[in-house]
Scaffold this active site. Sequence first.
Site, PDB file in Angstrom:
ATOM      1  N   GLU A 158     -96.198 -89.857 -10.317  1.00 58.54           N
ATOM      2  CA  GLU A 158     -95.137 -89.110  -9.656  1.00 58.54           C
ATOM      3  C   GLU A 158     -94.276 -89.034 -10.486  1.00 58.54           C
ATOM      4  O   GLU A 158     -93.435 -87.577  -9.592  1.00 58.54           O
ATOM      5  CB  GLU A 158     -94.583 -90.421  -8.687  1.00 58.54           C
ATOM      6  CG  GLU A 158     -95.437 -90.599  -8.148  1.00 58.54           C
ATOM      7  CD  GLU A 158     -95.442 -92.548  -7.205  1.00 58.54           C
ATOM      8  OE1 GLU A 158     -96.145 -93.491  -6.687  1.00 58.54           O
ATOM      9  OE2 GLU A 158     -94.259 -93.438  -7.924  1.00 58.54           O
ATOM     10  N   ARG A 173     -82.965-103.371  -1.678  1.00 55.77           N
ATOM     11  CA  ARG A 173     -83.280-103.490  -0.178  1.00 55.77           C
ATOM     12  C   ARG A 173     -82.542-104.498   0.396  1.00 55.77           C
ATOM     13  O   ARG A 173     -82.216-104.532   2.009  1.00 55.77           O
ATOM     14  CB  ARG A 173     -85.267-103.047   0.012  1.00 55.77           C
ATOM     15  CG  ARG A 173     -85.709-102.304   0.265  1.00 55.77           C
ATOM     16  CD  ARG A 173     -86.376-102.472  -0.644  1.00 55.77           C
ATOM     17  NE  ARG A 173     -87.774-100.361  -0.339  1.00 55.77           N
ATOM     18  CZ  ARG A 173     -88.349-100.469  -1.703  1.00 55.77           C
ATOM     19  NH1 ARG A 173     -89.753-101.774  -1.631  1.00 55.77           N
ATOM     20  NH2 ARG A 173     -89.113 -99.289  -0.949  1.00 55.77           N
ATOM     21  N   HIS A 203     -87.257 -95.129  -3.348  1.00 56.99           N
ATOM     22  CA  HIS A 203     -88.963 -95.750  -4.078  1.00 56.99           C
ATOM     23  C   HIS A 203     -88.921 -96.259  -5.572  1.00 56.99           C
ATOM     24  O   HIS A 203     -88.303 -95.147  -5.901  1.00 56.99           O
ATOM     25  CB  HIS A 203     -89.651 -94.220  -3.741  1.00 56.99           C
ATOM     26  CG  HIS A 203     -90.957 -94.440  -4.065  1.00 56.99           C
ATOM     27  ND1 HIS A 203     -91.897 -94.991  -3.129  1.00 56.99           N
ATOM     28  CD2 HIS A 203     -91.629 -93.914  -5.124  1.00 56.99           C
ATOM     29  CE1 HIS A 203     -92.854 -94.484  -4.683  1.00 56.99           C
ATOM     30  NE2 HIS A 203     -92.508 -93.980  -5.988  1.00 56.99           N
ATOM     31  N   THR A 234     -90.898-104.606  -0.115  1.00 56.42           N
ATOM     32  CA  THR A 234     -91.002-103.805   0.910  1.00 56.42           C
ATOM     33  C   THR A 234     -90.391-104.014   2.362  1.00 56.42           C
ATOM     34  O   THR A 234     -89.723-102.748   2.131  1.00 56.42           O
ATOM     35  CB  THR A 234     -92.795-103.117   1.233  1.00 56.42           C
ATOM     36  OG1 THR A 234     -93.657-103.115  -0.477  1.00 56.42           O
ATOM     37  CG2 THR A 234     -93.189-101.917   2.019  1.00 56.42           C
ATOM     38  N   LYS A 242     -84.513 -92.067  -0.832  1.00 60.87           N
ATOM     39  CA  LYS A 242     -84.716 -91.569   0.034  1.00 60.87           C
ATOM     40  C   LYS A 242     -83.759 -91.239   1.700  1.00 60.87           C
ATOM     41  O   LYS A 242     -82.654 -91.413   1.079  1.00 60.87           O
ATOM     42  CB  LYS A 242     -85.815 -92.947   1.400  1.00 60.87           C
ATOM     43  CG  LYS A 242     -87.143 -93.295   0.441  1.00 60.87           C
ATOM     44  CD  LYS A 242     -87.253 -93.932   0.844  1.00 60.87           C
ATOM     45  CE  LYS A 242     -89.121 -94.840   0.674  1.00 60.87           C
ATOM     46  NZ  LYS A 242     -89.587 -95.879   1.484  1.00 60.87           N
ATOM     47  N   TYR A 244     -97.326 -89.637  -1.170  1.00 63.92           N
ATOM     48  CA  TYR A 244     -97.699 -90.376  -0.629  1.00 63.92           C
ATOM     49  C   TYR A 244     -99.807 -90.802  -0.263  1.00 63.92           C
ATOM     50  O   TYR A 244    -100.212 -91.769   0.696  1.00 63.92           O
ATOM     51  CB  TYR A 244     -96.738 -91.062   0.252  1.00 63.92           C
ATOM     52  CG  TYR A 244     -96.091 -91.922   0.254  1.00 63.92           C
ATOM     53  CD1 TYR A 244     -95.543 -92.833  -0.100  1.00 63.92           C
ATOM     54  CD2 TYR A 244     -94.240 -91.589   1.211  1.00 63.92           C
ATOM     55  CE1 TYR A 244     -93.445 -93.645  -0.657  1.00 63.92           C
ATOM     56  CE2 TYR A 244     -93.223 -92.296   1.054  1.00 63.92           C
ATOM     57  CZ  TYR A 244     -93.763 -93.168   0.532  1.00 63.92           C
ATOM     58  OH  TYR A 244     -92.613 -93.468   0.121  1.00 63.92           O
TER      59      TYR A 244
HETATM   60  N1  UDP Z   1     -93.821 -98.703   5.197  1.00 68.75           N
HETATM   61  C1  UDP Z   1     -94.086 -98.688   6.769  1.00 68.75           C
HETATM   62  N2  UDP Z   1     -94.392 -99.464   6.911  1.00 68.75           N
HETATM   63  C2  UDP Z   1     -95.457-100.255   6.925  1.00 68.75           C
HETATM   64  C3  UDP Z   1     -95.346-100.332   4.904  1.00 68.75           C
HETATM   65  C4  UDP Z   1     -95.097 -99.701   4.666  1.00 68.75           C
HETATM   66  O1  UDP Z   1     -93.433 -98.129   7.160  1.00 68.75           O
HETATM   67  O2  UDP Z   1     -95.891-101.311   7.629  1.00 68.75           O
HETATM   68  C5  UDP Z   1     -93.138 -97.615   4.538  1.00 68.75           C
HETATM   69  C6  UDP Z   1     -92.067 -98.066   3.695  1.00 68.75           C
HETATM   70  O3  UDP Z   1     -91.061 -97.752   3.676  1.00 68.75           O
HETATM   71  C7  UDP Z   1     -92.181 -98.315   2.432  1.00 68.75           C
HETATM   72  C8  UDP Z   1     -93.299 -96.955   2.282  1.00 68.75           C
HETATM   73  O4  UDP Z   1     -94.336 -96.734   3.596  1.00 68.75           O
HETATM   74  O5  UDP Z   1     -91.546 -98.230   1.551  1.00 68.75           O
HETATM   75  C9  UDP Z   1     -94.549 -96.713   1.052  1.00 68.75           C
HETATM   76  O6  UDP Z   1     -95.438 -98.355   0.984  1.00 68.75           O
HETATM   77  P1  UDP Z   1     -95.709 -99.618  -0.026  1.00 68.75           P
HETATM   78  O7  UDP Z   1     -97.022-100.519   0.444  1.00 68.75           O
HETATM   79  O8  UDP Z   1     -96.348 -98.185  -1.105  1.00 68.75           O
HETATM   80  O9  UDP Z   1     -94.500 -99.996  -0.813  1.00 68.75           O
HETATM   81  P2  UDP Z   1     -93.394 -99.716  -1.302  1.00 68.75           P
HETATM   82  O10 UDP Z   1     -94.340 -99.358  -2.732  1.00 68.75           O
HETATM   83  O11 UDP Z   1     -92.608 -98.792  -1.261  1.00 68.75           O
HETATM   84  O12 UDP Z   1     -92.356-101.392  -1.307  1.00 68.75           O
HETATM   85 MG    MG Z   2     -95.760 -98.069  -2.798  1.00 67.53          MG
END
Ligand code: UDP
Ligand code: MG
Length: 151
Positions: free
Chosen positions: A126, A102, A115, A91, A9, A49
């Site tokens: 995707e 992370r 991501h 996440t 990102k 998204y």
């Molecule tokens: N995200 C956020 N706040 C939250 C949860 C997610 O800003 O409370 C953002 C974060 O950057 C995350 C993205 O939204 O990577 C996509 O969320 P997802 O649950 O799909 O997480 P990921 O698959 O990226 O671990």
């Molecule tokens: Mg995700």
Amino acid sequence: MERTFIAIKPDGVQRGLISEILSRFERKGFKLVAIKIVVPSKDFAQKHYHDLKERPFFNGLCGFLSSGPVVAMVWEGEGVIKYGRKLIGATDPQKSEPGTIRGDLAVVVGRNIIHGSDGPETAKDEIKLWFKPEELVKYTSNTEKWLYGVN
Ligand code: UDP
Ligand code: MG
């Protein structure tokens, strides 16, 4: 062979973490089959998204993803979807284990630098959203016979 979509990102790009992230996937033994750097439009970020559109952070998230360059990639290998998620970590970087991308390199959920597709269906969707079929490069890696033990 299994494939996943991985994106660095804008925060990961700006923080100079491209090579660090690439090397973690590369050293593991996964094969890079597509890569490009792009600034996605907000509309494109919303498509990427789409399954999160009801969430309160959706607008900020899509605004952020489209705020600067993203390194979009496809990685290939046995178990790459699930193991890619393991390499990435939870996440929320506060909950990601040390040793994960992370966990080692990010602090807050809104700036978690990377991501990765969360399953076979999203990986397929995707990859299709970010790449044309001809952008995926088919080649034999020299290391495959050593990685997989087949000739
Ligand atoms: N995200 C956020 N706040 C939250 C949860 C997610 O800003 O409370 C953002 C974060 O950057 C995350 C993205 O939204 O990577 C996509 O969320 P997802 O649950 O799909 O997480 P990921 O698959 O990226 O671990
Ligand atoms: Mg995700």
